[in-house]
Design a protein around this motif. Sequence first.
Motif, PDB file in Angstrom:
ATOM      1  N   CYS A  40       2.352   1.636   4.821  1.00  0.00           N
ATOM      2  CA  CYS A  40       1.998   1.851   3.421  1.00  0.00           C
ATOM      3  C   CYS A  40       1.614   0.525   2.772  1.00  0.00           C
ATOM      4  N   ASP A  41       0.535   0.551   1.978  1.00  0.00           N
ATOM      5  CA  ASP A  41       0.158  -0.645   1.217  1.00  0.00           C
ATOM      6  C   ASP A  41       0.117  -0.357  -0.285  1.00  0.00           C
ATOM      7  N   GLY A  42       0.655   0.792  -0.686  1.00  0.00           N
ATOM      8  CA  GLY A  42       0.690   1.161  -2.098  1.00  0.00           C
ATOM      9  C   GLY A  42      -0.512   1.947  -2.569  1.00  0.00           C
ATOM     10  N   SER A  43      -1.446   2.262  -1.666  1.00  0.00           N
ATOM     11  CA  SER A  43      -2.652   2.993  -2.050  1.00  0.00           C
ATOM     12  C   SER A  43      -2.352   4.370  -2.628  1.00  0.00           C
ATOM     13  N   HIS A  44      -1.195   4.927  -2.306  1.00  0.00           N
ATOM     14  CA  HIS A  44      -0.834   6.263  -2.793  1.00  0.00           C
ATOM     15  C   HIS A  44      -0.780   6.327  -4.316  1.00  0.00           C
ATOM     16  N   LYS A  45      -0.702   5.191  -4.978  1.00  0.00           N
ATOM     17  CA  LYS A  45      -0.679   5.181  -6.444  1.00  0.00           C
ATOM     18  C   LYS A  45      -1.949   5.806  -7.014  1.00  0.00           C
ATOM     19  N   ALA A  46      -3.056   5.747  -6.273  1.00  0.00           N
ATOM     20  CA  ALA A  46      -4.320   6.339  -6.726  1.00  0.00           C
ATOM     21  C   ALA A  46      -4.259   7.862  -6.754  1.00  0.00           C
ATOM     22  N   THR A  47      -3.275   8.447  -6.084  1.00  0.00           N
ATOM     23  CA  THR A  47      -3.187   9.911  -5.984  1.00  0.00           C
ATOM     24  C   THR A  47      -2.275  10.522  -7.045  1.00  0.00           C
ATOM     25  N   ALA A  48      -1.713   9.709  -7.923  1.00  0.00           N
ATOM     26  CA  ALA A  48      -0.695  10.175  -8.871  1.00  0.00           C
ATOM     27  C   ALA A  48      -1.168  11.326  -9.754  1.00  0.00           C
ATOM     28  N   ASP A  49      -2.435  11.384 -10.084  1.00  0.00           N
ATOM     29  CA  ASP A  49      -2.905  12.435 -10.987  1.00  0.00           C
ATOM     30  C   ASP A  49      -3.660  13.560 -10.275  1.00  0.00           C
ATOM     31  N   GLU A  50      -3.534  13.648  -8.955  1.00  0.00           N
ATOM     32  CA  GLU A  50      -4.149  14.763  -8.236  1.00  0.00           C
ATOM     33  C   GLU A  50      -3.449  16.071  -8.623  1.00  0.00           C
ATOM     34  N   GLU A  51      -4.224  17.142  -8.686  1.00  0.00           N
ATOM     35  CA  GLU A  51      -3.684  18.444  -9.062  1.00  0.00           C
ATOM     36  C   GLU A  51      -3.309  19.248  -7.823  1.00  0.00           C
ATOM     37  N   ASP A  52      -2.222  20.005  -7.916  1.00  0.00           N
ATOM     38  CA  ASP A  52      -1.805  20.880  -6.829  1.00  0.00           C
ATOM     39  C   ASP A  52      -2.898  21.907  -6.541  1.00  0.00           C
ATOM     40  N   GLY A  53      -3.097  22.226  -5.278  1.00  0.00           N
ATOM     41  CA  GLY A  53      -4.038  23.256  -4.879  1.00  0.00           C
ATOM     42  C   GLY A  53      -5.482  22.786  -4.763  1.00  0.00           C
ATOM     43  N   VAL A  54      -5.756  21.517  -5.054  1.00  0.00           N
ATOM     44  CA  VAL A  54      -7.111  20.984  -4.976  1.00  0.00           C
ATOM     45  C   VAL A  54      -7.179  20.000  -3.811  1.00  0.00           C
ATOM     46  N   VAL A  55      -8.291  20.035  -3.064  1.00  0.00           N
ATOM     47  CA  VAL A  55      -8.506  19.108  -1.961  1.00  0.00           C
ATOM     48  C   VAL A  55      -9.419  17.996  -2.459  1.00  0.00           C
ATOM     49  N   TYR A  56      -9.014  16.753  -2.201  1.00  0.00           N
ATOM     50  CA  TYR A  56      -9.776  15.596  -2.650  1.00  0.00           C
ATOM     51  C   TYR A  56     -10.299  14.807  -1.463  1.00  0.00           C
ATOM     52  N   LYS A  57     -11.421  14.135  -1.661  1.00  0.00           N
ATOM     53  CA  LYS A  57     -11.986  13.207  -0.693  1.00  0.00           C
ATOM     54  C   LYS A  57     -12.267  11.911  -1.424  1.00  0.00           C
ATOM     55  N   TYR A  58     -11.741  10.799  -0.891  1.00  0.00           N
ATOM     56  CA  TYR A  58     -11.993   9.483  -1.452  1.00  0.00           C
ATOM     57  C   TYR A  58     -13.100   8.832  -0.626  1.00  0.00           C
ATOM     58  N   ALA A  59     -14.104   8.266  -1.295  1.00  0.00           N
ATOM     59  CA  ALA A  59     -15.213   7.628  -0.588  1.00  0.00           C
ATOM     60  C   ALA A  59     -14.675   6.601   0.391  1.00  0.00           C
ATOM     61  N   ASN A  60     -15.105   6.700   1.632  1.00  0.00           N
ATOM     62  CA  ASN A  60     -14.699   5.796   2.708  1.00  0.00           C
ATOM     63  C   ASN A  60     -13.189   5.784   2.941  1.00  0.00           C
ATOM     64  N   ASP A  61     -12.503   6.864   2.581  1.00  0.00           N
ATOM     65  CA  ASP A  61     -11.040   6.951   2.725  1.00  0.00           C
ATOM     66  C   ASP A  61     -10.364   5.738   2.090  1.00  0.00           C
ATOM     67  N   ASP A  62     -10.899   5.292   0.970  1.00  0.00           N
ATOM     68  CA  ASP A  62     -10.431   4.099   0.278  1.00  0.00           C
ATOM     69  C   ASP A  62      -9.879   4.493  -1.085  1.00  0.00           C
TER      70      ASP A  62
END
Length: 78
Positions: A40-62
């Motif tokens: 872990c490098d703390g990148s999960h902080k970017a996911t804090a506001d993701e909504e349940d039931g929705v699939v997200y894709k981050y450009a370049n898995d970044d």
Amino acid sequence: MAREVTHEERGPTVLDDDDKGDDGLIYVCRCGLSDSQPLCDGSHKATADEEDGVVYKYANDDADGKRREVGELAADEE
């Protein structure tokens, strides 16, 4: 929430004492966005506001990449 992450590795990573943080613990990434996989490098902080039931894709898995919704999970997949 869910995330689409592309993995290219085909084998395991061996963790040892050098992977421990200052607190003596090893933190393994579960969001798939860490640049120091499998740690872990703390990148999960970017996911804090993701909504349940929705699939997200981050450009370049970044975590700093543009995030987009790619679909919704069916009720039986949650």
